[in-house]
Design an enzyme around this catalytic site. Structure first.
Site, mmCIF file in Angstrom:
data_model
loop_
_atom_site.group_PDB
_atom_site.id
_atom_site.type_symbol
_atom_site.label_atom_id
_atom_site.label_comp_id
_atom_site.label_asym_id
_atom_site.label_seq_id
_atom_site.Cartn_x
_atom_site.Cartn_y
_atom_site.Cartn_z
ATOM 1 N N GLY A 36 0.826 -1.193 0.000
ATOM 2 C CA GLY A 36 0.000 0.000 0.000
ATOM 3 C C GLY A 36 0.861 1.244 0.000
ATOM 4 O O GLY A 36 1.967 1.267 -0.552
ATOM 5 N N GLY A 37 0.362 2.292 0.672
ATOM 6 C CA GLY A 37 1.071 3.565 0.699
ATOM 7 C C GLY A 37 2.478 3.423 1.241
ATOM 8 O O GLY A 37 3.384 4.168 0.862
ATOM 9 N N GLY A 69 24.769 9.715 -30.596
ATOM 10 C CA GLY A 69 24.372 10.487 -29.436
ATOM 11 C C GLY A 69 24.790 9.832 -28.143
ATOM 12 O O GLY A 69 25.064 10.505 -27.141
ATOM 13 N N ALA A 70 24.863 8.511 -28.166
ATOM 14 C CA ALA A 70 25.247 7.791 -26.951
ATOM 15 C C ALA A 70 26.673 8.152 -26.530
ATOM 16 O O ALA A 70 27.001 8.150 -25.350
ATOM 17 C CB ALA A 70 25.121 6.283 -27.166
#
Lengths: 685, 538
Positions: free
Chosen positions: B201-202, B436-437
């Site tokens: 849960g939370g 780009g890498a």
């Protein structure tokens, strides 16, 4: 005389006789390096040949020139005669040293060289042919009055004929490839059934290893020694014997530990064997270095086995005790020089032992090949009287394509005892990481009472380890030493992890602890230990006994030189984890330990047991290799021990059998597949 | 209205009397001295939920909250806070004496790991299943506040069934209080979560906000909603282990950074891990005593990169060879394996390692590896840990799956992280640095301090084949053109002549060079422009 006992021995400049200007070495690995070393000393330029995967191998770096002769598989590179002939032309090499294996005993290759006017550093074609064929060699040996084994001198046609002949000679018999050598294509049979099976396996192996599936059968001498005589002959009809090598320690007919001289031979037997070897060499007009192998029974009767017309793997031990450089002698002889020595010049100086260090797992049938990258590698070369012949270095790959030998570790001493002691030390100081290796087995063999007393035969391994090799069995005292070392190492590491340099925010440890209570686990046994420390000296109390361990505790070093209870011991730390696991190599064998604080140990009982995989219904490949045949398909019922598939690795065929009677659930491999160690082959229900 | 004598309302009277008696039992212990009461409370606190629940905890293969702390911390170093805190719930019978446990369901305090200060909390599953009450949250918040004030890491040992349902919104408020502190402490002190039981849960968002989440195999779970709810909502059948076990989170989701065999293994490893970390963002990366020579040559590296640029090798072989004692604490070893990240030491000093892994998917960058790398780089930068990057990257992974998944914004995270980092940055290009890498992987252009190339390095826009197909489209002699391209670009020179790499080095000297550079860069000072906070593309 001890010129070739150590790598340093090679420093001596060899006699500057004119021989060749340039030699091509048609081989790879340690033997190529070995030949190049002598060439360098003799001022001869060298050419290496290599496959594409070997392009940064040591022998390539050592040679003056290198030529790529093809892709990785040996039949496309190191056995590729066309490519090698081209390399010779391209580089202008005047002679070829073939090393051992590959083309060393290939008469076709020798012929082609002769046709091109290139010298073959080895015997001439006639001798290779005569001795290379087991049937012919036996006939020649008989004629030269060399003792031979009773057997059938012809080629065996099929399995049924094999059974018939075997019946005539009487069991046990040995089936072997006519073109064979090195234990390949060789099987022993004790009854008709095994003869048929052996025939099938041997002919397959012979076909794949030598391209010649002719087999022969002879009487199998039970429990013999394997002793061989090194001969040296020139082109002028002179021949010498350079004493014997004892090569009885074998697994699957392949040598593991060799020594020279043999503990078994008396001078008379030695001379008789030597003289027969020389007479055989003369009978075939042999020139160059060669080896005549004999089987010797317990009554010192010896029988000719075969002659190897090449430099042997184990030649270094002969060099150690005779002081000769066999490669140098071979080169001189090939150039046409006469022998430099007389028989009376050949001494036996001291004792030499050779251990073949292999990348293989000794816990599986005394050695199944393993592959990998040598992430760390350090030879024990700083020890005196140690010679290591190797062709690899840190970072080298041991691949499935070639022989998995890492090196030949040779030690020398004035006496056998001295050489053996040195071997222990050398093995302990040998650092090999990244591949599984057989040092555990080697280290056990050389200290085994039967080996130490010289009571050995070719059956040594199966007799001494009938249930397979299980590693060193610790005595109570050794166990304490091991536990104490692990505990001390743990504490040394713990103390270091509290040392932060220049950090003011570390709490001052209240009067550094000097006492520890630890629990060390070894082979599922738990031991409570008390450790106290003063500087680098640790006192470990185990069950009321005290063990003193001291050393430098360099936690980065692969070697752990220690003094344990006053004795010097070198251990190796193979693994040390944050969770207290410590793997130590001690007396050759690696032991897995776990060191925990008393608190952690007491809480361990709450930890859940992890259930290991049930392996009886799973067949995994025990080594990397290729699948030759799969004999089952899903749904088949197999009996326990029934063959499921055959894996070939390093040219050896291994039959994989079912561990229990069951139905085949699934098959995960097919003939021709390449498999890695641990790969799933077949699942049973 | 009827009048009654006291005696006429026996029921009410009985109730009153019994309440008084009960109160006398639990609140009025007049027959005990204060000292005795303190002792009694302490004793109760130390046994948590009682022997039965402790036995049950052990039976599950789990240790108790206090046993865990004992293993985690140096002997006798634990200083406990708030042992007397009790929950304040008065509904559903919670106010009853037997429902009050001194210290409630968490043990908090500070202690030492190898002599260095750490704040800890350890949730106690034996008390209300470790559920989070207002008091429980308040205890955690207290140590977190203090940890930030003095500058020391926070380690949480999570073992909690979730919110204390009886407390309702107070429990939720407690979670939020912790979340806020997790965020405030982020980048100030290292925060580590070790999940040693359920965390659902939370509650899962606290570990998610911390720097590192570790798990214990087979006994820990992390999920937003459990299998039952999943079944009722989506009709999926899934086990706890499949949904949120250690294997799932370390291989599939990337929620956890590593998993360990059991409680003991996890805690001992955590001690080891702690040694890599600085205490706070104001402290330098720690330096420990080192036995490995700083100038050690690594001959194996000279032959590790295969000649064929399409052949794989294991980047970990390089990493292990270069580091002190081959010791590498890998982060997320089983997730996005095409990038390798983790902590190590060089000449005793903690460093962060980032490396492309040619063995997996050719070492390309994709969504998962970019995010994995980016988060690690940002941690290192936040805590003064130098970053060493080993580059062998053929580029970003092409395809619709990646584009639809947002490789552009995820890839930008790694670019962003390297660019904004001001810690010492050393880069070694072992082979490919394409497209780009190349820029992304801690290049000179992103303020790399020292950038090296091995002789096998190829810094180019793309591989030869692809490049030639574009440059010489439709032309013959592609093979010749390819050879020319290889000659011109498939080597370290184009980058070296422009100063984009500082030197071309012999691989075997890599360790020596890096150790020397780190010493020089130890005093590096670099700041980014003032901003409220940066806006990394999330």
């Amino acid at each position: 005389m001890a010129a070739y006992r150590s790598a340093a021995g090679f420093q001596r400049v060899l006699h500057a006789v004119k021989t060749f200007d340039k030699i091509l070495i048609a081989n790879r690995g340690e033997i190529a390096c070995r030949v190049i070393k002598t060439c360098k000393k003799m001022g001869i330029k060298t050419v290496a040949v290599h496959s594409d995967v070997d392009s940064s191998a040591v022998h390539v770096k050592m040679a003056d020139e290198a030529v790529c002769v093809g892709p990785a598989p040996t039949n496309k590179s190191y056995l590729n005669m066309d490519a090698i002939m081209n390399a010779i032309k391209q580089t202008g090499a005047q002679a070829v040293h073939p090393g051992y294996g590959f083309l060393s005993e290939n008469k076709e290759f020798a012929k082609r060289l002769a046709a091109e006017g290139v010298s073959f550093i080895g015997p001439d074609t006639h001798a290779i042919q005569a001795m290379g064929d087991k049937i012919e060699s036996k006939l020649i040996a008989k004629a030269a009055k060399v003792n031979t084994i009773p057997g059938y001198d012809g080629v065996v046609k099929d399995a049924e004929e094999a059974v018939k002949i075997a019946g005539e000679i009487g069991y046990p018999v040995m089936i072997k490839a006519s073109a064979g050598g090195g234990g390949k294509g060789m099987r022993i049979a004790w009854n008709d059934e095994e003869t048929r099976e052996g025939f099938r396996f041997s002919s397959q192996e012979a076909a794949s290893s030598f391209g010649d599936d002719r087999l022969l059968i002879e009487k199998f001498i039970d429990n013999p020694r394997h002793i061989e005589i090194q001969v040296l002959a020139d082109k002028h009809g002179n021949a010498l014997w350079l004493n014997e090598r004892e090569c009885s320690i074998q697994r699957r007919n392949q040598k593991v530990v060799e020594e020279a001289p043999s503990t078994f031979l008396d001078p008379d037997t030695r001379r008789a064997m030597g003289e027969q070897a020389v007479s055989l060499a003369k009978a075939v007009k042999y020139s160059s270095a060669g080896t005549v192998e004999f089987l010797v029974d317990s009554k010192k009767n010896f029988y000719f086995l075969e002659m190897n017309t090449r430099l042997q793997v184990e030649h270094p031990i002969t060099e150690c005790i005779t002081g000769l450089d066999l490669v140098q002698q071979m080169i001189r002889i090939a150039m046409g020089y006469k022998l430099q020595h007389k028989q009376s010049d050949i001494p036996i100086n001291g004792w030499a032992i050779e251990s073949r260090v292999y990348a293989e797992d000794p816990y599986k049938s005394f050695g199944l090949p393993s592959i990998g990258r040598l992430s760390q590698y350090q030879e024990p070369l700083d020890l005196h009287n140690v010679r290591v012949d190797s062709g690899i270095e840190e970072g080298s790959d041991i691949s499935i394509y070639y022989d998995p030998m890492i090196s030949k570790l040779v030690t020398y001493g004035k006496t056998r005892e001295e050489a053996l002691k040195k071997m222990e030390e050398a093995l302990d100081n040998y650092v090999i990481r990244g591949v599984t290796h057989n040092i555990p087995l080697l280290r056990e063999i050389i200290v085994h009472p039967r080996f130490v007393s010289g009571d050995i035969s070719t059956k040594f391994l199966p007799e001494v380890y009938p249930d397979g090799f299980k590693g060193h069995m610790l005595t109570a005292g050794e166990r304490r030493e091991l536990l104490a070392t692990a505990a001390a190492l743990y504490v040394a590491a713990q103390l270091r992890s509290q040392k932060f340099l220049g950090d003011l925010r570390v709490s001052v440890v209240p009067a550094e602890s000097r006492q520890w209570e630890l629990c060390v686990e070894l082979d599922k046994g738990l031991h409570m230990l008390g450790v106290s420390r003063s500087g680098n000296n640790y006192t470990v109390e185990i069950d009321g006994e005290k063990v003193e361990v001291s050393g430098e505790w360099n936690l980065a070093s692969a070697l752990l030189p220690l003094t344990i209870n006053g004795k010097h011991r070198t251990l190796q730390c193979l693994l040390r984890t944050a969770a207290g696991e410590i793997t130590l190599q001690y007396l050759g064998t690696s032991f897995k330990l776990r060191v925990l604080s008393k608190l952690a140990a007491s809480l361990s009982k709450h930890m859940p047991e992890k259930v290991p995989e049930d392996t009886s219904s799973i067949l995994r490949s025990p080594m990397p290799g290729s699948v030759v045949a799969v004999s089952v398909k899903p749904g088949d019922n197999v009996a326990e021990g029934q063959e499921i598939c055959v894996i070939e690795a390093m040219k050896m065929q291994n039959s994989m059998t079912a561990a229990k009677a069951a139905k085949v659930k699934s098959v995960h491999c097919k003939a021709g597949d390449t498999v890695g160690e641990g790969d799933l082959l077949v699942e049973l229900e | 209205m009827a009048t009654y004598t006291v005696g006429q309302i026996p029921y009410a009277g009985a109730l009153t009397r019994s309440k008084v008696l009960q109160n006398a039992r639990c609140y009025s212990v007049s027959h005990l001295s204060v000292q005795e009461r303190i002792e009694q409370k302490r004793k109760a606190a130390l046994t948590g939920g009682g022997q039965l629940r402790i036995a049950a905890q052990h039976k599950r293969g789990k240790l108790t909250a206090r046993e865990r702390l004992e293993l985690l911390l140096d002997p006798d170093s634990f200083v406990e806070y708030d042992m007397f805190v009790e929950h304040r719930c008065s509904d559903f019978g919670m106010e009853a004496d037997h429902n009050k446990y001194p210290g409630d369901s968490v043990v908090t305090g500070q202690g030492r790991i190898n002599g260095r200060l750490v704040y800890v909390f350890s949730q106690d599953f034996t008390v209300f299943g470790g559920s989070l009450s207002g008091a429980h949250a308040q205890k955690i918040c207290k140590i977190m506040d203090q940890a930030m004030m003095v500058g020391a890491p926070v380690i949480g040992l999570n073992d909690s069934g979730g919110a204390r349902i009886q407390e309702g919104v107070e429990s939720l408020a407690g979670y939020a209080d912790i979340f806020l502190r997790n965020v405030m402490a982020s980048g100030v002190v290292p925060q580590i979560s070790l999940i040693m039981g359920p965390c659902a849960g939370g509650a899962v968002y606290s570990p998610a906000l911390t720097d590192f989440t570790f798990m214990v195999k087979d006994t820990s779970y992390l999920f937003i909603t459990g299998p039952d709810v999943v079944k009722s909502v989506t009709n999926e059948d899934v086990t706890q282990e499949e949904l949120g076990g250690a294997k799932t989170h370390t291989t599939v989701s990337g929620v956890a950074h590593r998993a360990f065999e059991n409680d003991i293994d996890a805690l001992l490893n955590l001690r080891n891990f702690f040694n890599f970390l600085p205490l706070s963002n104001k402290d330098p990366a720690p330096v420990t005593e080192c036995h490995d020579p700083r100038d050690r040559l690594v001959p194996g590296l000279d032959t590790i990169v295969p000649f064929e640029s399409t052949k794989a090798y294991d980047m970990l072989d390089i990493v292990h060879g270069v580091l002190d004692e081959r010791e590498f604490f890998e982060i997320m070893p089983n997730y996005a394996k095409n990038i390798v990240v983790g902590f190590a030491r060089m000449n005793g000093r903690t460093v962060g390692i980032v490396g492309n892994q040619p063995k997996v998917a050719s070492g390309c960058l994709d969504i998962n590896s970019s995010v994995k790398g980016a988060r690690f780089v940002r941690f290192c930068d936040a805590f003064n840990i130098p970053i060493i990057t080993f580059v062998d990257v053929p580029g970003f992974l092409p395809g619709t799956a990646q584009e639809y998944g947002g490789i552009i914004r995820h890839g930008a995270k790694l670019l962003y992280a390297f660019a904004e980092a001001t810690v010492p940055k050393i880069t070694v290009i072992t082979r490919k640095a394409y497209g780009g890498a190349y820029d992304v992987m801690s290049s000179k252009h992103l303020r790399g301090d020292v950038n090296y190339a091995w002789p096998s390095a190829e810094v180019a826009v793309m591989g030869a084949k692809g490049a030639v197909q574009i440059i010489f489209r439709g032309k013959e002699n592609q093979a010749e053109a390819e050879a020319e391209y290889v000659e011109k670009f498939a080597n370290p020179f184009p980058a070296a002549v422009r100063g984009f790499v500082d030197d071309i080095i012999q691989p075997s000297t890599t360790r020596k060079r890096i150790c020397r550079d780190l010493e020089v860069l130890a005093s590096k000072k670099q700041t980014n422009p003032w901003k409220k906070h940066a806006n990394i593309p999330l």
